[in-house]
Design an enzyme around this catalytic site. Structure first.
Site, PDB file in Angstrom:
ATOM      1  N   ASP A   1      -9.320 -24.017  19.217  1.00 45.01           N
ATOM      2  CA  ASP A   1      -9.384 -22.906  18.261  1.00 45.01           C
ATOM      3  C   ASP A   1     -10.716 -22.192  18.398  1.00 45.01           C
ATOM      4  O   ASP A   1     -11.714 -22.572  17.768  1.00 45.01           O
ATOM      5  CB  ASP A   1      -9.144 -23.381  16.829  1.00 45.01           C
TER       6      ASP A   1
ATOM      7  N   ASN B   1      -4.076 -24.354  18.611  1.00 45.54           N
ATOM      8  CA  ASN B   1      -2.918 -23.540  18.235  1.00 45.54           C
ATOM      9  C   ASN B   1      -3.248 -22.057  18.138  1.00 45.54           C
ATOM     10  O   ASN B   1      -2.392 -21.193  18.380  1.00 45.54           O
ATOM     11  CB  ASN B   1      -2.333 -24.035  16.916  1.00 45.54           C
TER      12      ASN B   1
ATOM     13  N   HIS C   1      -6.842 -31.110  20.454  1.00 48.17           N
ATOM     14  CA  HIS C   1      -7.018 -30.277  19.259  1.00 48.17           C
ATOM     15  C   HIS C   1      -6.451 -30.946  18.006  1.00 48.17           C
ATOM     16  O   HIS C   1      -7.099 -30.976  16.965  1.00 48.17           O
ATOM     17  CB  HIS C   1      -6.361 -28.913  19.449  1.00 48.17           C
TER      18      HIS C   1
ATOM     19  N   HIS D   1      -2.371 -30.288   7.616  1.00 44.40           N
ATOM     20  CA  HIS D   1      -1.836 -30.683   8.925  1.00 44.40           C
ATOM     21  C   HIS D   1      -1.570 -32.191   9.000  1.00 44.40           C
ATOM     22  O   HIS D   1      -1.658 -32.795  10.083  1.00 44.40           O
ATOM     23  CB  HIS D   1      -2.793 -30.274  10.051  1.00 44.40           C
TER      24      HIS D   1
ATOM     25  N   HIS E   1      -8.673 -28.867  14.472  1.00 46.97           N
ATOM     26  CA  HIS E   1      -7.471 -28.468  13.740  1.00 46.97           C
ATOM     27  C   HIS E   1      -7.622 -28.548  12.225  1.00 46.97           C
ATOM     28  O   HIS E   1      -7.370 -27.575  11.521  1.00 46.97           O
ATOM     29  CB  HIS E   1      -6.279 -29.298  14.212  1.00 46.97           C
ATOM     30  N   VAL E   2      -8.004 -29.704  11.707  1.00 45.38           N
ATOM     31  CA  VAL E   2      -8.238 -29.864  10.273  1.00 45.38           C
ATOM     32  C   VAL E   2      -9.661 -29.385   9.978  1.00 45.38           C
ATOM     33  O   VAL E   2     -10.613 -29.886  10.564  1.00 45.38           O
ATOM     34  CB  VAL E   2      -8.062 -31.329   9.839  1.00 45.38           C
ATOM     35  N   HIS E   3      -9.798 -28.467   9.038  1.00 46.82           N
ATOM     36  CA  HIS E   3     -11.094 -27.830   8.802  1.00 46.82           C
ATOM     37  C   HIS E   3     -11.947 -28.663   7.851  1.00 46.82           C
ATOM     38  O   HIS E   3     -12.291 -28.253   6.735  1.00 46.82           O
ATOM     39  CB  HIS E   3     -10.893 -26.416   8.273  1.00 46.82           C
TER      40      HIS E   3
END
Length: 476
Positions: A197, A235, A320, A330, A357-359
């Site tokens: 990302d 993604n 990711h 997610h 992916h997970v913020h």
């Protein structure tokens, strides 16, 4: 004598307390969910006219300069840049002296369209045959518009080669992103492991997609022009936008960012491997087919067989999508890849798996769930000395904001978690241990929040375990 006896008694008491604490940590009981709440900058992209996206002066001056490793063992780089007015030469002049560019390498140039946006001229140039542990100066462009940079090659492949990696994911181009990037540049990191990302340009539509890729390239240049970033796709790089007539996944990403996939016998730039200093780094694609018999599955099976812990003891995997995460965002999206590959990761005693992916930030203990299936077995992850540590660093600062909701109570496998922006550094000291830090961006200050000493899965283990791994009885 009484004083001496009392001091010894006090020392023994302190030692006992430390041992008790360490025993709890070792058995997974010292779980931490940080209660820190930061007053973050707004999760909106920096305006295009901001100096963070400054266009270099001069006609057709090279911009968006970035380098990555160009071969399997760290003796080459791929230098990439963009020119906007005309192609210009795809030539890199370089040497070990700032005043004497004694070598020249020729690259390639391409461009692409996305909706009605037409990219600039994208150059990729392989510079190979480099010496280890050497500073090189390089120049791109012509005349008054030329630009000069430098990079440092890694030490030769060696089990005791020390090296510091930065780990960044989900960066984007907000003021929080800028804070992360500037803090990383002060960390002493020598190469970035990037877990997907990148620009978040897919949050835009029509021509603005390409424009925001350009701004991100200029945004990161302050670091990427001077040290390699090892890329993996997320993604937000897919950019499947049929309403705009764009159907080809990863189109912008693959045009702009080159990887040395051919050097590791990969058929696709989205998955590949490199060796650098004392680390063997494997990059996987969470959004490409990975089930049994697919190209990525076949490639990983062969790449794991090539890992030589006598030369590169640190086995690190980038992807990711996290395989383990206790964040509600997610949640369990990585379960299918975990089911396919986790037994391999455990059998080959992978040291660390970094994902984004997970913020938010989260670090696990060494755990596995390889005995569970739909019919029988343990339903929950259990402590496993052969398993990797899973670390989520999707907290670079992008415009989607933080993922602040975790499962409560905190699972046994989760060691530390916090929803804040930041980056990590992995300082490999030798074949046996590495220092790891997660650094929180605390409103403009670099704050070291989570620190761990990792012991190598191969060299820090006992001789019997080392021999068993060397014989490689893993079922692939």
């Amino acid at each position: 004598m009484l004083v001496s006896f009392g001091m010894r008694l006090l020392l023994y008491q302190h030692l006992l307390v430390v041992l008790i604490i360490l025993s709890f940590v070792g058995h997974g009981y010292a779980r931490v969910t940080s209660t820190f709440v930061r007053s973050e900058w707004p999760s909106t992209d920096i305006p295009l006219e901001n100096e963070a996206f400054a266009i270099p002066k001069g006609h057709n001056a090279p911009q968006q300069v970035h380098i990555t490793q160009g071969d399997y063992d760290g003796k080459a780089v791929i230098i990439s840049w963009v020119t906007t007015a005309e192609p210009g030469p795809s030539k890199v002049q370089y040497g070990t002296s700032k005043d004497n560019s004694e070598f020249t390498a020729e690259g390639t140039v391409t461009n692409y369209t996305f909706y009605n946006y037409k990219s600039g001229y994208i150059h990729h140039c392989l510079v190979d045959g480099l010496e280890y542990n050497t500073k090189y100066y390089y120049k791109i462009g012509v005349g008054d518009s030329s630009r000069e940079f430098w990079f440092q090659t890694p030490p030769k492949i060696d089990p005791d080669a020390s090296y510091t990696f930065g780990v960044i994911g989900d960066l984007g181009q907000t003021f929080n992103s800028l804070s992360t990037l500037e803090h990383y540049m002060q960390s002493g990191g020598q190469t970035v492991l990037y877990v997907g990302d990148l620009s978040y340009a897919d949050r835009y539509t029509y021509n603005d997609v390409g424009i925001r890729w350009d701004s991100w390239g200029r945004f990161i240049e302050r670091s990427t022009a001077y040290q390699p970033w090892i890329w993996s796709a997320g993604n937000h790089e897919i950019e499947y936008m049929p309403d705009m007539g764009e159907f080809l996944p990863f189109k912008s990403y693959l045009q702009r960012f080159s990887t040395p996939h051919i050097a590791s016998n990969s058929s696709n730039p989205l998955w590949y491997a490199v060796r650098r200093a004392s680390a063997h780094i494997i990059v996987l694609s969470s959004y490409s087919s990975f089930v049994k018999y697919t190209p990525q599955w076949r490639w990983l099976r062969e790449e794991l067989k090539k890992v030589d812990r006598e030369k590169t003891p640190w086995l690190i995997i980038l992807m990711h999508m996290p395989l383990y995460s206790s964040n509600l965002a997610h949640y369990m999206e990585g379960e299918s890849m975990r089911a396919v590959f986790e037994s391999w990761f455990v059998c080959f005693k992978v040291d660390l798996i970094f994902a984004g992916h997970v913020h938010a930030y989260e670090r696990s203990y060494r755990i596995s769930n390889i005995h569970y299936n739909v019919s029988s077995g343990d339903r929950y992850p259990i402590p496993d000395k052969s398993a990797p540590v899973y670390i989520t660093v999707g907290d670079g600062g992008n415009q989607e904001g933080l993922a602040g909701r975790f499962w409560d109570p905190q699972p046994d496998y989760s060691a530390f978690r916090e929803a804040s922006y930041g980056h990590s550094t992995l300082e490999i000291r030798n074949r046996t241990h590495a220092f790891y830090h997660w650094n929180r961006n605390d409103d403009g200050k670099k704050v070291q929040t989570d620190s761990v000493v990792f012991y190598n899965q191969y060299w820090a283990s006992n001789l019997h375990r080392r021999r068993s791994l060397k014989k490689s009885h893993c079922k692939l």
